[in-house]
Design a protein around this motif. Structure first.
Motif, mmCIF file in Angstrom:
data_model
loop_
_atom_site.group_PDB
_atom_site.id
_atom_site.type_symbol
_atom_site.label_atom_id
_atom_site.label_comp_id
_atom_site.label_asym_id
_atom_site.label_seq_id
_atom_site.Cartn_x
_atom_site.Cartn_y
_atom_site.Cartn_z
ATOM 1 N N UNK A 393 0.838 -1.199 0.000
ATOM 2 C CA UNK A 393 0.000 0.000 0.000
ATOM 3 C C UNK A 393 0.871 1.246 0.000
ATOM 4 N N UNK A 394 0.596 2.144 -0.932
ATOM 5 C CA UNK A 394 1.344 3.400 -1.053
ATOM 6 C C UNK A 394 0.376 4.560 -0.824
ATOM 7 N N UNK A 425 2.761 -0.171 3.822
ATOM 8 C CA UNK A 425 2.608 -1.575 4.218
ATOM 9 C C UNK A 425 2.966 -2.478 3.056
ATOM 10 N N UNK A 426 3.546 -3.642 3.371
ATOM 11 C CA UNK A 426 3.861 -4.620 2.340
ATOM 12 C C UNK A 426 3.834 -6.010 2.969
ATOM 13 N N UNK A 430 7.203 -10.106 0.379
ATOM 14 C CA UNK A 430 7.860 -9.141 -0.500
ATOM 15 C C UNK A 430 8.804 -8.285 0.339
ATOM 16 N N UNK A 431 10.069 -8.238 -0.047
ATOM 17 C CA UNK A 431 11.055 -7.397 0.650
ATOM 18 C C UNK A 431 11.082 -7.691 2.153
ATOM 19 N N UNK A 432 10.827 -8.944 2.504
ATOM 20 C CA UNK A 432 10.797 -9.361 3.916
ATOM 21 C C UNK A 432 9.823 -8.530 4.743
ATOM 22 N N UNK A 433 8.812 -7.968 4.070
ATOM 23 C CA UNK A 433 7.806 -7.188 4.779
ATOM 24 C C UNK A 433 8.282 -5.823 5.239
ATOM 25 N N UNK A 434 9.426 -5.359 4.731
ATOM 26 C CA UNK A 434 9.974 -4.075 5.163
ATOM 27 C C UNK A 434 9.416 -2.938 4.295
#
Length: 487
Positions: A393-394, A425-426, A430-434
């Motif tokens: 989410x952006x 939020x991710x 994806x990207x280890x949730x970072x």
């Protein structure tokens, strides 16, 4: 009621819209029309009987009467004019002989000048417009995205645009833009001296001093309330007239790219088509479809098989001082395509090596509080689906205060604060949730001063707190002086 293109002969006094039967001079005007037919009106079919009459205007009217009487005499209808009338007219003709001669001389001069302009004009269908920007840009303080000191090297660059505005019917418009520039962006995703798209300047871009076809667009009406847009190349949704009316005091005036409009409009651009339809004066509908590789038949490209952005938008105008837009954009970007918003953090602009489907929602608007104060802003939310990996989410938002005609007509001052696109939020896959760890604010002040009708200068300051949405980075201060020459 049609309006003649020049002062014309009146055959009935009723043709004069500002002459009524109750007027004290109505009978006199009616007599002149019926007896001699020598009354002329202005192009808007008015007589303007209450305004002062110049000697030149009187001479023109008198000349019309004389010509008409000569016609009557030649047609053996001289009995319509008495000997007393003819003697009076002869005396007036002699008295105004000098004015009549001068009037004929002025008409001859105008005809000669018109003929010269027609012979030497650029085109009968095309108008040439130009804009040259000189920009002084410098980073005064702060860190780049990697936490290192940002270089403090001031730069001086330019951007030149030549627009050929062509109309074939008087209602359509073909825009062909040639452009050259050498303004290297301060940042990009993991590039530039800032290492992030935050803080980009609105006129940046480097063509290495080569002239390119930067925009090709054709607009034509379909009925009274609908315009169709054919976007050849270089178009964004702003070029389909989908956003500029929502931020009229920022678009083309602010010094940063982020401050021009809601960043969700940046998800695609290039070639395509659009539609703009008005439901009366209160509601407007915008539709658009743009792709960057429409002319490439390769797999994963072309008009419908590659990266694209599709827009649907409704703009409401509750009053002359309020405009509010509700925007939806669906876009798709394969991994080999350039993905991102051109503003915001590196994570917000990353595809994480996956095709990305984006659904974006925005609300933008401006309210004119007074003639010298307006408030505006936007909120944007984008849901990213990284195909086969997960979702993110952006968010972005902004608010502005604008001061039209501050210190003189044509000037404008502005204060702006917002959050450039941030990955809030991710998914953990994806990207280890970072996601972006912190929130950076974009604070901007600018003042456009109109030096002449064709020159203005805009000093501005951009302040980025926690660059790249990382509080460990020192705040960035950017100074800009933009000088614009236009015709």
């Amino acid at each position: 009621m049609s309006i003649p293109s020049s002062i014309g002969q009146v055959t009935s006094v009723d043709q004069l819209s500002d002459v009524q039967p109750t007027d004290w001079a109505y009978q006199a005007l009616q007599s002149l029309v019926e007896r001699y037919g020598c009354i002329v009106g202005y192009p808007d079919q008015t007589y303007r009987g209450n305004r002062a009459l110049s000697r030149y205007e009187f001479a023109a009217g008198l000349n019309a009467c004389l010509d008409r009487i000569s016609e009557l005499i030649a047609a053996s209808t001289a009995n319509f004019a008495t000997q007393e009338d003819l003697a009076t007219l002869q005396r007036l003709q002699e008295e105004f002989a000098a004015e009549l001669t001068a009037l004929r001389g002025r008409v001859d001069t105008l005809e000669a000048r018109t003929a010269e302009l027609e012979a030497n004009q650029f085109s009968t269908t095309t108008k040439l417009e130009g804009e040259t920007i000189f920009g002084l840009i410098g980073v005064a303080a702060g860190d780049s995205a990697d936490g290192e000191d940002a270089p403090r090297n001031p730069t001086f660059g330019y951007r030149v645009r030549l627009n050929l505005q062509t109309s074939f019917t008087g209602e359509d418009l073909l825009t062909t833009r040639l452009q050259a520039s050498n303004v290297e962006p301060l940042g990009g995703t993991n590039s530039g001296v800032l290492g992030t798209n935050e803080g980009r300047i609105e006129f940046d871009g480097d063509s290495e001093n080569e002239v390119n076809l930067a925009l090709l667009r054709y607009v034509f009406p379909v009925g009274e309330n609908t315009n169709i847009y054919l976007a050849g190349t270089g178009n964004g949704f702003v070029d389909l007239d989908a956003s500029s009316q929502l931020t009229p005091y920022l678009d083309g005036t602010a010094v940063s790219l982020f401050a021009l409009r809601n960043p969700i409009y940046n998800y695609s651009g290039g070639t395509g088509f659009g539609l703009r339809h008005f439901f009366g004066d209160v509601v407007e509908l915008n539709l658009g479809y743009l792709v960057p590789d429409a002319g490439d038949p390769s797999p994963g490209r072309g008009l419908f098989n590659g990266k694209y952005g599709a827009l649907g938008q409704v703009i409401v105008y509750p009053s002359d001082s309020i405009r509010l837009g509700f925007t939806y954009i669906n876009s798709y970007s394969p991994t080999e395509a350039d993905f991102g918003l051109a503003t915001g953090s590196n994570l917000a602009n990353s595809d994480f090596d996956r095709p990305v489907v984006t659904n974006s929602y925005g609300i933008s608007g401006t309210i004119d509080i007074t003639d010298w104060l307006a408030i505006g802003g936007w909120v944007g939310y984008s849901h990213h689906r990284y195909i086969g990996r997960g979702d993110g989410d952006v968010w972005t938002w902004a608010g502005s205060l604008s001061f039209p005609d501050l210190g003189g007509e044509g000037n404008i001052g502005g204060l702006f604060v917002g959050m450039e696109p941030r990955l809030a939020r991710i998914d953990s896959s994806v990207n280890d949730g970072e996601a972006d760890p912190d929130t950076s604010l974009h604070i901007e002040a600018f003042y456009r001063y109109r030096l002449t009708d064709n020159i203005d200068i805009t000093p501005g300051v951009i302040w980025l707190t926690a660059p790249n949405h990382n509080a460990e980075n020192d705040d960035v201060i950017i100074g800009v002086v933009r000088t614009r020459f236009f015709f």
